[in-house]
Structure formats: C-alpha cells, structure tokens
Motif scaffolding. Structure first.
Motif, short mmCIF file in Angstrom:
data_model
loop_
_atom_site.label_atom_id
_atom_site.label_comp_id
_atom_site.label_asym_id
_atom_site.label_seq_id
_atom_site.Cartn_x
_atom_site.Cartn_y
_atom_site.Cartn_z
N ASP A 37 5.85 59.51 8.00
CA ASP A 37 6.61 58.26 7.96
C ASP A 37 7.10 57.96 6.54
OD1 ASP A 37 7.53 55.65 9.12
OD2 ASP A 37 6.05 54.90 7.68
N ALA A 38 6.20 58.10 5.56
CA ALA A 38 6.58 57.86 4.17
C ALA A 38 7.66 58.85 3.73
CB ALA A 38 5.35 57.97 3.26
N PHE A 39 7.53 60.10 4.15
CA PHE A 39 8.53 61.12 3.84
C PHE A 39 9.91 60.73 4.39
CE2 PHE A 39 10.76 64.76 5.78
CZ PHE A 39 11.21 65.40 4.63
N ALA A 81 6.80 69.52 -8.81
CA ALA A 81 6.93 69.30 -7.37
C ALA A 81 7.61 70.48 -6.69
CB ALA A 81 7.71 68.00 -7.10
N ALA A 82 8.67 71.02 -7.30
CA ALA A 82 9.39 72.15 -6.70
C ALA A 82 8.50 73.39 -6.65
CB ALA A 82 10.66 72.44 -7.49
N ARG A 83 7.78 73.64 -7.71
CA ARG A 83 6.88 74.81 -7.72
C ARG A 83 5.74 74.64 -6.71
NH1 ARG A 83 8.86 78.11 -11.39
NH2 ARG A 83 9.83 77.30 -13.27
N ARG A 84 5.27 73.43 -6.57
CA ARG A 84 4.23 73.17 -5.56
C ARG A 84 4.79 73.44 -4.16
NH1 ARG A 84 -0.78 73.01 -3.82
NH2 ARG A 84 -1.40 71.12 -2.77
N ALA A 85 6.00 73.01 -3.90
CA ALA A 85 6.63 73.24 -2.59
C ALA A 85 6.75 74.74 -2.30
CB ALA A 85 8.00 72.58 -2.53
N VAL A 86 7.20 75.50 -3.29
CA VAL A 86 7.35 76.95 -3.10
C VAL A 86 5.99 77.61 -2.93
CG1 VAL A 86 8.11 79.09 -4.20
CG2 VAL A 86 9.60 77.08 -4.23
N LEU A 137 -0.85 61.47 0.52
CA LEU A 137 -1.53 61.45 1.81
C LEU A 137 -1.77 62.86 2.36
CD1 LEU A 137 0.40 58.49 3.46
CD2 LEU A 137 -2.04 58.52 2.88
N ASP A 138 -0.83 63.75 2.13
CA ASP A 138 -0.96 65.14 2.58
C ASP A 138 -0.47 66.07 1.48
OD1 ASP A 138 -1.03 67.62 3.74
OD2 ASP A 138 0.10 67.06 5.53
N PRO A 139 -1.36 66.48 0.59
CA PRO A 139 -0.96 67.34 -0.53
C PRO A 139 -0.42 68.72 -0.12
CG PRO A 139 -3.11 66.35 -0.92
CD PRO A 139 -2.75 66.07 0.51
N SER A 140 -0.56 69.07 1.16
CA SER A 140 -0.04 70.36 1.62
C SER A 140 1.32 70.22 2.32
CB SER A 140 -1.05 71.04 2.54
OG SER A 140 -1.20 70.29 3.73
N PHE A 141 1.94 69.07 2.25
CA PHE A 141 3.21 68.78 2.91
C PHE A 141 4.35 69.30 2.03
CE2 PHE A 141 5.54 64.97 5.13
CZ PHE A 141 6.43 65.85 5.72
N ALA A 142 4.68 70.58 2.19
CA ALA A 142 5.63 71.27 1.32
C ALA A 142 7.02 70.63 1.32
CB ALA A 142 5.73 72.74 1.71
N ARG A 143 7.51 70.26 2.48
CA ARG A 143 8.86 69.69 2.53
C ARG A 143 8.91 68.37 1.75
NH1 ARG A 143 13.57 71.44 5.05
NH2 ARG A 143 15.11 69.81 5.15
N ALA A 144 7.84 67.60 1.79
CA ALA A 144 7.80 66.36 1.02
C ALA A 144 7.80 66.65 -0.48
CB ALA A 144 6.58 65.52 1.42
N TRP A 145 7.08 67.70 -0.90
CA TRP A 145 7.09 68.08 -2.32
C TRP A 145 8.51 68.48 -2.75
CZ3 TRP A 145 3.65 67.00 -5.85
CH2 TRP A 145 2.30 66.85 -5.49
N ALA A 146 9.19 69.26 -1.90
CA ALA A 146 10.55 69.69 -2.23
C ALA A 146 11.50 68.49 -2.29
CB ALA A 146 11.03 70.71 -1.20
#
Length: 181
Positions: free
Chosen positions: A33-35, A104-109, A63-72
């Motif tokens: 929802d936040a995303f 954030a971008a490197r975390r997403a990748v 809330l979800d540190p593994s949410f890659a699309r949100a990091w991107a």
C-alpha cells in the motif's frame, strides 16, 4: 470465513508476484500500500507531493526490506527531484539524494538481479553520476530482462540520447509508446 480465506489467498498471490528467481513482490500488504501510494505521488511530479511520496516509499522498504521494486522506485524518486535543477524532495542536496538513490538502486538489483525495473533505476543513478557507459549497459540489461516494460524502454532511449545516439533512441521510444500511449 471461507470467503475471507479465499480473498486473503488471492491477495497473497497478487502481492507476491511470481515465485522463485526474480520475484520482486511483497507479502506485506502495508508495504504494498505504501509503495503504491508513494509511486502515485512521485509520478505526479509536483513539488507538493514529492516528499510525501518519498516518505511512503521509505516506509515500504522499512516494512519489507526485501521489496525490490519498492527499492527501485525509491531510487528513481530520490533522483526525480533533482533532474534539471528541480530540488523539491525535502531538504536533501543533489549529492545526498544521489547517494541515497545509489544505495537504493543497488539494493534493488541485489534483491532482484533479473528485474529490468531494478536495472533501469540503476541506469538512472549511474547516468546522474556521469558513468555513461555503465548507465547505457544497465539500461540495455533492463530492456533485455523486461522487453515489454515501457519504463525500461524509455530509460534506454534516454541513455542512448545522452550518449549522442539519438537516432537509436527512436526504436525503444516507439516501442514504449506502443505499450503505454
């Protein structure tokens, strides 16, 4: 109870996305929802909504540190406030916003190495740091991974233009417009 269980299962499937390699979804409804709300505010590109959008995206990854699309999306949001001298994302300097975008971008990748959207965010970050060859390579990788994603195609078109290859940017631009007029 049966209806509630079925709705919960359906939401879980929709929020999780595909399973296995490349999964970039979340099972956390509050993070999703936040995303969505943050993404919508950022995409308005209005100074009044930028900071709130960034805060919502930061909440999604908290809330979800593994949410890659949100990091991107967060990486792109940090950068969006500083394109062309526009600096509406809080009180961050361009350097601070760019550093946050890079993380954030490197975390997403790292989380989703086969996500075109993550590589597109990384390409934008690299471009903002005058790493044009790496940015173009990342944009090409984004389209290779997600050939039907208009965001990836537009990112590649932008990198080609910045590289002085505007004639090559026409094809990905046309493909992006055909997918999302």
């Amino acid at each position: 109870d049966e209806i509630a269980t079925n709705v919960t299962k359906a939401l879980s499937i929709a929020l999780t996305g595909k399973s296995g390699v490349g999964a970039i979804g979340t099972k956390d409804i509050a993070a999703y929802d936040a995303f969505l709300r943050g993404k919508q505010l950022i995409e308005r590109r209005e100074s009044a909504t930028m900071e709130e959008g960034v805060l919502l995206l930061e909440r999604a990854v908290a809330l979800d540190p593994s949410f890659a699309r949100a990091w991107a999306q967060l990486a792109k949001a940090y950068l969006s406030g500083h394109e062309g001298g526009f600096s509406a994302v809080g009180q961050r300097t361009r350097e601070e916003a760019t550093a946050l975008a890079g993380k954030a971008a490197r975390r997403a990748v790292d989380l989703a190495p086969v996500s075109g959207f993550a590589h597109a965010a990384l390409a934008l970050y690299l471009s903002m740091n005058d790493q044009d060859a790496e940015a173009l390579a990342s944009a090409n990788r984004a389209v290779e991974l997600s050939p039907a994603d208009p965001d990836c195609l537009i990112t590649l078109a932008g990198m080609l233009r910045f590289a002085g290859r505007a004639h090559e940017a026409i094809l990905p631009t046309r493909r992006a417009l055909a997918l999302d007029p």
